[in-house]
Motif scaffolding. Structure first.
Motif, mmCIF file in Angstrom:
data_model
loop_
_atom_site.group_PDB
_atom_site.id
_atom_site.type_symbol
_atom_site.label_atom_id
_atom_site.label_comp_id
_atom_site.label_asym_id
_atom_site.label_seq_id
_atom_site.Cartn_x
_atom_site.Cartn_y
_atom_site.Cartn_z
ATOM 1 N N THR A 79 0.872 -1.272 0.014
ATOM 2 C CA THR A 79 0.048 -0.108 0.194
ATOM 3 C C THR A 79 0.753 1.333 0.102
ATOM 4 O OG1 THR A 79 -1.589 -1.226 1.323
ATOM 5 C CG2 THR A 79 -1.584 1.260 1.240
ATOM 6 N N ILE A 80 0.511 2.313 -0.947
ATOM 7 C CA ILE A 80 1.287 3.388 -1.005
ATOM 8 C C ILE A 80 0.358 4.640 -0.574
ATOM 9 C CG2 ILE A 80 2.675 5.261 -2.575
ATOM 10 C CD1 ILE A 80 3.769 2.070 -2.324
ATOM 11 N N HIS A 81 0.795 5.259 0.443
ATOM 12 C CA HIS A 81 0.099 6.276 1.148
ATOM 13 C C HIS A 81 0.503 7.442 0.805
ATOM 14 C CE1 HIS A 81 -2.343 8.507 3.941
ATOM 15 N NE2 HIS A 81 -1.198 8.860 4.840
ATOM 16 N N VAL A 82 -0.641 8.553 0.415
ATOM 17 C CA VAL A 82 -0.235 10.024 0.154
ATOM 18 C C VAL A 82 -1.273 10.697 1.209
ATOM 19 C CG1 VAL A 82 -0.147 11.939 -1.217
ATOM 20 C CG2 VAL A 82 0.676 9.641 -2.226
ATOM 21 N N PRO A 83 -0.773 11.509 2.025
ATOM 22 C CA PRO A 83 -1.461 12.393 2.930
ATOM 23 C C PRO A 83 -2.585 12.962 2.186
ATOM 24 C CG PRO A 83 0.665 12.604 3.814
ATOM 25 C CD PRO A 83 0.643 11.657 2.327
ATOM 26 N N SER A 84 -4.067 13.356 2.680
ATOM 27 C CA SER A 84 -4.901 13.955 2.143
ATOM 28 C C SER A 84 -4.482 15.452 1.514
ATOM 29 C CB SER A 84 -5.957 14.053 2.929
ATOM 30 O OG SER A 84 -6.701 12.980 3.093
ATOM 31 N N GLN A 85 -3.618 16.342 2.512
ATOM 32 C CA GLN A 85 -3.500 17.507 2.104
ATOM 33 C C GLN A 85 -2.357 17.693 1.072
ATOM 34 O OE1 GLN A 85 -2.662 15.968 5.101
ATOM 35 N NE2 GLN A 85 -0.954 16.379 5.943
ATOM 36 N N VAL A 86 -1.536 16.591 0.934
ATOM 37 C CA VAL A 86 -0.406 16.496 -0.358
ATOM 38 C C VAL A 86 -1.248 16.326 -1.657
ATOM 39 C CG1 VAL A 86 1.293 15.426 -1.179
ATOM 40 C CG2 VAL A 86 1.156 16.034 1.151
ATOM 41 N N LEU A 87 -2.281 15.323 -1.395
ATOM 42 C CA LEU A 87 -2.989 14.744 -2.692
ATOM 43 C C LEU A 87 -3.947 16.184 -3.081
ATOM 44 C CD1 LEU A 87 -3.934 12.649 -4.681
ATOM 45 C CD2 LEU A 87 -5.589 11.937 -2.764
ATOM 46 N N ALA A 88 -4.486 16.692 -2.163
ATOM 47 C CA ALA A 88 -5.175 17.975 -2.512
ATOM 48 C C ALA A 88 -4.534 18.924 -3.273
ATOM 49 C CB ALA A 88 -6.047 18.484 -1.253
ATOM 50 N N GLU A 89 -3.494 19.318 -2.781
ATOM 51 C CA GLU A 89 -2.649 20.176 -3.416
ATOM 52 C C GLU A 89 -2.428 19.869 -4.757
ATOM 53 O OE1 GLU A 89 -0.393 24.151 -2.706
ATOM 54 O OE2 GLU A 89 -2.223 23.118 -1.913
ATOM 55 N N TYR A 90 -2.010 18.802 -4.865
ATOM 56 C CA TYR A 90 -1.666 17.890 -6.281
ATOM 57 C C TYR A 90 -2.565 18.175 -7.240
ATOM 58 C CZ TYR A 90 0.117 14.687 -10.008
ATOM 59 O OH TYR A 90 0.346 14.167 -11.058
ATOM 60 N N LEU A 91 -3.570 17.626 -6.737
ATOM 61 C CA LEU A 91 -4.885 17.696 -7.715
ATOM 62 C C LEU A 91 -5.332 18.985 -7.956
ATOM 63 C CD1 LEU A 91 -7.023 14.723 -6.131
ATOM 64 C CD2 LEU A 91 -5.714 14.632 -8.257
ATOM 65 N N PHE A 92 -5.277 20.101 -7.043
ATOM 66 C CA PHE A 92 -5.438 21.380 -7.421
ATOM 67 C C PHE A 92 -4.824 22.001 -8.476
ATOM 68 C CE2 PHE A 92 -4.611 25.857 -6.794
ATOM 69 C CZ PHE A 92 -5.853 26.498 -6.953
ATOM 70 N N TYR A 93 -3.554 21.605 -8.551
ATOM 71 C CA TYR A 93 -2.624 22.350 -9.375
ATOM 72 C C TYR A 93 -3.048 21.595 -10.977
ATOM 73 C CZ TYR A 93 -0.792 25.732 -6.600
ATOM 74 O OH TYR A 93 -0.410 26.754 -5.844
ATOM 75 N N VAL A 94 -3.142 20.179 -10.808
ATOM 76 C CA VAL A 94 -3.386 19.548 -12.211
ATOM 77 C C VAL A 94 -4.685 20.029 -12.839
ATOM 78 C CG1 VAL A 94 -4.429 17.423 -12.981
ATOM 79 C CG2 VAL A 94 -2.432 17.557 -11.431
ATOM 80 N N ALA A 95 -5.825 20.251 -11.808
ATOM 81 C CA ALA A 95 -6.988 20.777 -12.394
ATOM 82 C C ALA A 95 -6.915 22.374 -13.007
ATOM 83 C CB ALA A 95 -8.125 20.810 -11.554
ATOM 84 N N LYS A 96 -6.055 23.014 -12.222
ATOM 85 C CA LYS A 96 -6.125 24.547 -12.418
ATOM 86 C C LYS A 96 -5.281 24.502 -13.876
ATOM 87 C CE LYS A 96 -3.833 28.551 -10.722
ATOM 88 N NZ LYS A 96 -3.237 29.052 -12.036
ATOM 89 N N SER A 97 -4.286 23.815 -14.160
ATOM 90 C CA SER A 97 -3.523 23.730 -15.225
ATOM 91 C C SER A 97 -4.465 23.361 -16.619
ATOM 92 C CB SER A 97 -2.466 22.858 -15.133
ATOM 93 O OG SER A 97 -1.451 23.097 -16.330
ATOM 94 N N MET A 98 -5.529 22.422 -16.234
ATOM 95 C CA MET A 98 -6.431 21.997 -17.288
ATOM 96 C C MET A 98 -7.120 23.183 -17.730
ATOM 97 S SD MET A 98 -6.544 18.748 -18.000
ATOM 98 C CE MET A 98 -5.933 17.174 -17.307
ATOM 99 N N ALA A 99 -7.718 24.142 -16.576
ATOM 100 C CA ALA A 99 -8.388 25.576 -16.794
ATOM 101 C C ALA A 99 -7.652 26.250 -17.594
ATOM 102 C CB ALA A 99 -8.938 25.886 -15.415
ATOM 103 N N ASP A 100 -6.246 26.434 -17.312
ATOM 104 C CA ASP A 100 -5.404 27.442 -17.719
ATOM 105 C C ASP A 100 -5.126 27.121 -19.422
ATOM 106 O OD1 ASP A 100 -4.866 28.644 -15.483
ATOM 107 O OD2 ASP A 100 -3.073 27.547 -14.978
ATOM 108 N N ASN A 101 -5.506 25.709 -19.856
ATOM 109 C CA ASN A 101 -5.428 25.227 -21.124
ATOM 110 C C ASN A 101 -6.680 25.355 -21.805
ATOM 111 O OD1 ASN A 101 -2.551 24.024 -22.184
ATOM 112 N ND2 ASN A 101 -2.647 23.793 -19.889
ATOM 113 N N GLY A 102 -7.763 25.879 -21.013
ATOM 114 C CA GLY A 102 -8.922 25.989 -21.696
ATOM 115 C C GLY A 102 -10.080 25.305 -21.124
ATOM 116 N N ILE A 103 -9.799 24.211 -20.524
ATOM 117 C CA ILE A 103 -10.788 23.218 -20.124
ATOM 118 C C ILE A 103 -11.197 23.393 -18.727
ATOM 119 C CG2 ILE A 103 -11.029 20.712 -19.605
ATOM 120 C CD1 ILE A 103 -8.824 20.108 -21.768
ATOM 121 N N LYS A 104 -12.257 23.988 -18.615
ATOM 122 C CA LYS A 104 -12.770 24.714 -17.218
ATOM 123 C C LYS A 104 -14.020 23.813 -16.599
ATOM 124 C CE LYS A 104 -10.807 28.980 -18.341
ATOM 125 N NZ LYS A 104 -11.241 30.737 -18.353
#
Length: 241
Positions: A79-104
């Motif tokens: 089992t590989i565990h990533v803390p919620s706060q780390v995962l949340a930060e990562y996913l935020f920037y993935v989705a934000k970058s999607m929006a920066d590319n025009g997918i909102k």
């Protein structure tokens, strides 16, 4: 439309086809003695494959995020565990970058319960930026539909095991399938919770699983997910009586 299959130029020229992206998220985590560590990756992956076949021209499909928050099951090997706060930060920037590319418009297709807190935190931050977000926890949001096919649900239980049997039955060791009837009486956190509640890294009755049940689940739920995609596309976020 699988994003990673496009060149930068082709992505730009096809951007007008869809403002919606689906981001599959899973975990690498123990699932009993009979299911692979990638179980929570494989179910969202198969949903995306079915979506590509049915409505591929209407939605962007992002690469899957394989790691998740797996604190409870981290007591079991692999089992590989990533803390919620780390995962949340990562996913935020993935989705934000999607929006920066025009997918909102973002759909998080989640395959793992431990990710829910992180996804909720991420979605709250994204909406303040004008990004429309929804979270699909497929086993939870469509529990009513799943229970028309299976007798019960659980971590590595009847529903999940059936799902992976349909995904690739060579990955499942049904001779090791077990049953664990323990259920928490309420949401409570205590030491060794993972070992106690998820004894043998599962809950529910995996012995009842079949490939046929898995096929029925996927065929039933992919249409429900398509409804969500269309609602996001058309911005039908609420009804009025």
């Amino acid at each position: 439309m699988y994003m990673v299959n496009y060149t930068s130029d082709d992505f730009k020229s096809n951007l007008s086809k869809s403002q919606v992206v689906i981001i599959p998220i899973g975990s690498v985590e123990a699932h009993g003695h009979h299911l692979p560590l990638g179980t929570d990756v494989f179910s969202p992956r198969l949903f995306c494959e079915l979506l590509e076949k049915k409505i591929g021209g209407e939605i962007w499909i992002a690469p899957e995020v394989p790691y998740g928050q797996s604190f409870d099951l981290s007591v079991y090997p692999g089992t590989i565990h990533v803390p919620s706060q780390v995962l949340a930060e990562y996913l935020f920037y993935v989705a934000k970058s999607m929006a920066d590319n025009g997918i909102k418009k973002v759909i998080f297709l989640n395959g793992h319960g431990g990710n829910i807190n992180a996804l909720n935190l991420t979605s709250e931050r994204l909406m303040t930026l004008g990004i429309d977000v929804t979270i699909i926890n497929w086993w939870l949001d469509f529990s009513k539909e799943i229970l028309t096919v299976t007798e019960g649900q659980g971590h590595a239980g009847e529903d999940e095991t059936s799902a992976i049997l349909y995904y690739d039955e060579k990955l499942v060791q049904m001779d090791k399938a077990m049953k664990n009837t323990k259920r928490p009486t309420f949401r409570v956190y205590f030491k060794d919770r993972g070992k106690v509640i998820y004894e043998n890294a599962l809950s529910g009755d995996a012995t009842l699983a079949t490939r046929e049940k898995g096929e029925k689940i996927f065929k039933l739920l992919v249409d429900k997910i398509i409804q969500v995609v269309h609602a996001m596309k058309d911005e039908k976020y609420y009804t009025e009586e």
